[in-house]
Enzyme design. Structure first.
Site, mmCIF file in Angstrom:
data_model
loop_
_atom_site.group_PDB
_atom_site.id
_atom_site.type_symbol
_atom_site.label_atom_id
_atom_site.label_comp_id
_atom_site.label_asym_id
_atom_site.label_seq_id
_atom_site.Cartn_x
_atom_site.Cartn_y
_atom_site.Cartn_z
ATOM 1 N NE ARG A 29 -3.896 -1.928 2.486
ATOM 2 C CZ ARG A 29 -4.269 -2.284 3.711
ATOM 3 N NH1 ARG A 29 -3.917 -1.550 4.754
ATOM 4 N NH2 ARG A 29 -4.992 -3.368 3.905
ATOM 5 N NE ARG A 33 -7.811 4.724 2.309
ATOM 6 C CZ ARG A 33 -8.665 4.166 3.166
ATOM 7 N NH1 ARG A 33 -9.767 4.804 3.507
ATOM 8 N NH2 ARG A 33 -8.405 2.985 3.687
ATOM 9 N NE ARG A 42 -11.653 7.527 -3.711
ATOM 10 C CZ ARG A 42 -12.863 8.052 -3.698
ATOM 11 N NH1 ARG A 42 -13.110 9.144 -4.386
ATOM 12 N NH2 ARG A 42 -13.833 7.464 -3.004
ATOM 13 C CG ASP A 79 -9.220 -3.773 -5.163
ATOM 14 O OD1 ASP A 79 -9.903 -4.825 -5.137
ATOM 15 O OD2 ASP A 79 -9.052 -3.069 -4.161
ATOM 16 C CE1 TYR A 156 -12.700 -8.423 0.724
ATOM 17 C CE2 TYR A 156 -10.876 -9.834 0.052
ATOM 18 C CZ TYR A 156 -11.373 -8.788 0.808
ATOM 19 O OH TYR A 156 -10.528 -8.116 1.656
#
Length: 380
Positions: A29, A33, A42, A79, A156
């Site tokens: 990562r 963010r 973003r 992703d 998922y």
């Protein structure tokens, strides 16, 4: 001599367990963010999926951390759920809740509808992003492509999103294991095709994220996760590829073309898993080039148990980044010394990373302190 025209080949040398001029470091990562520039991109894009599905924006975000920090690799901004999305499950994101699927897989009939996506059509945007990143990096550092593991993707796909207890997939595992194995089979085929397509588009190393393998009991891990990881590693090492995984006439998927890679060129594979410490010997025998480990196993123990058969990646507790720069430096040095004690005293074969990803509230200057502390430590 550097690999594939790279000016910085420390990552590839470490993955091949060869001496390098310095210990390579990249961070899971690392494009995310915690960076104000990421948040600005973003906001401009309007959504996470728009960023991920727009090659120019994905490339922009991929390169942002390299503009700040002296990192030894770029990892594609994407992703892990792009594959099940391309299989028709309808990926979307709910603010504060994370990813969701409109059409989760709950039955044998649902599994029967699934097929390996066309990499040059449904996932072309990923391959275009890989190719664009390679072009923009221009040999500065290697580019890492990635996928989720079959078990993690299945979690998922069956749960319909994240889960606290994985009750739905574990119920299927216990009551209808044949259906779960059929799902894992098709997902494994898709992951192999996806990783191969990223390789053809320009990825120079690959990582599989088995994020949820650690939620399984040992006998279930050895049935529902490990064999599929091994199948991926063996397929990539053997160089197998289905003809339909390429574009028409053998062309690479996507608009942006790279120089073709020789079929014999091996692109190193890293298998990362949270909670994978009990299985290090088996993972080292999988055919992967390196194993990524979390902070719940020492690198000394991991190196001794894998006996030099694979490189190791990890494994600083991400929470260390909430400490002061001095504390971060001390923990980096301790981690490096830990690895050295497990072998011949050198750092050959180590890729420094966190034991999991960076969090949004982390201070970029603390990330800089980590990277600089790794590079300040001598290789031997």
């Amino acid at each position: 001599m550097t690999f594939a025209g790279l000016r910085n080949d420390a990552l590839l040398r470490a993955l091949r367990r060869e001496p390098a001029t310095r210990t390579p470091v990249w961070l899971m990562r690392q494009a995310g963010r915690y960076l104000p520039e990421y948040r600005a991109t973003r906001a401009r894009a309007g959504s996470f999926l728009t960023m991920a599905k727009t090659p120019e924006l994905a490339c922009e975000v991929t390169l942002q951390p390299l503009a700040r920090f002296d990192l030894d690799a770029a990892i594609l901004f994407s992703d892990i759920l792009t594959v099940p999305d391309a299989m028709g499950l309808g990926l979307y994101f709910v603010e504060g809740e994370g990813p969701k699927f409109q059409r989760p897989v709950r039955s044998a009939a649902d599994v029967a509808k699934l097929a390996v996506p066309d990499m040059g059509r449904e996932l072309r945007y990923v391959m275009d992003a890989v190719a664009l990143c390679r072009r923009e990096l221009s040999g500065r550092v290697p580019l890492i492509g990635f996928s989720g593991s079959p078990w993690t993707l299945a979690c998922y796909m069956i749960e319909g999103g994240g889960s606290d207890n994985f009750s739905i997939i574990k119920a299927m595992m216990l009551d209808d294991p044949a259906t779960l194995h059929r799902l894992l089979d098709v997902v494994t085929d898709a992951v192999i095709a996806y990783l191969w397509a990223q390789r053809d588009a320009g990825a120079q190393a690959l990582q599989v994220f088995d994020t949820w393998g650690g939620v399984l009991a040992p006998h279930h891990y050895r049935e529902f996760s490990l064999p599929y990881l091994t199948r991926i590693a063996e397929a990539l090492r053997a160089g197998r590829q289905k003809t339909e995984d390429r574009g028409q006439n053998g062309e690479q998927p996507g608009n942006l073309q790279q120089e073709p890679l020789h079929d014999a060129e091996h692109i190193p594979l890293i298998l990362f898993g949270k909670g994978n410490a009990p299985y290090l010997e088996e993972l080292a025998a999988s055919g992967a080039d390196a194993i990524g480990v979390d902070w719940l196993v020492s690198l000394e123990d991991a190196r001794r148990r894998t006996q030099g058969r694979v490189g190791l990646q990890g494994n600083l507790d991400p929470a260390v980044l909430y400490g002061s720069p001095a504390a971060i430096g001390a923990e980096v040095r301790r981690t490096l010394a830990d690895y050295a004690r497990g072998g011949d005293g050198s750092l050959t074969g180590l890729v420094f990373n966190l034991g999991h990803g960076l969090s949004p509230d982390m201070d970029p200057e603390h990330v800089r302190a980590l990277v600089d502390a790794v590079h300040a430590h001598p290789q031997a």
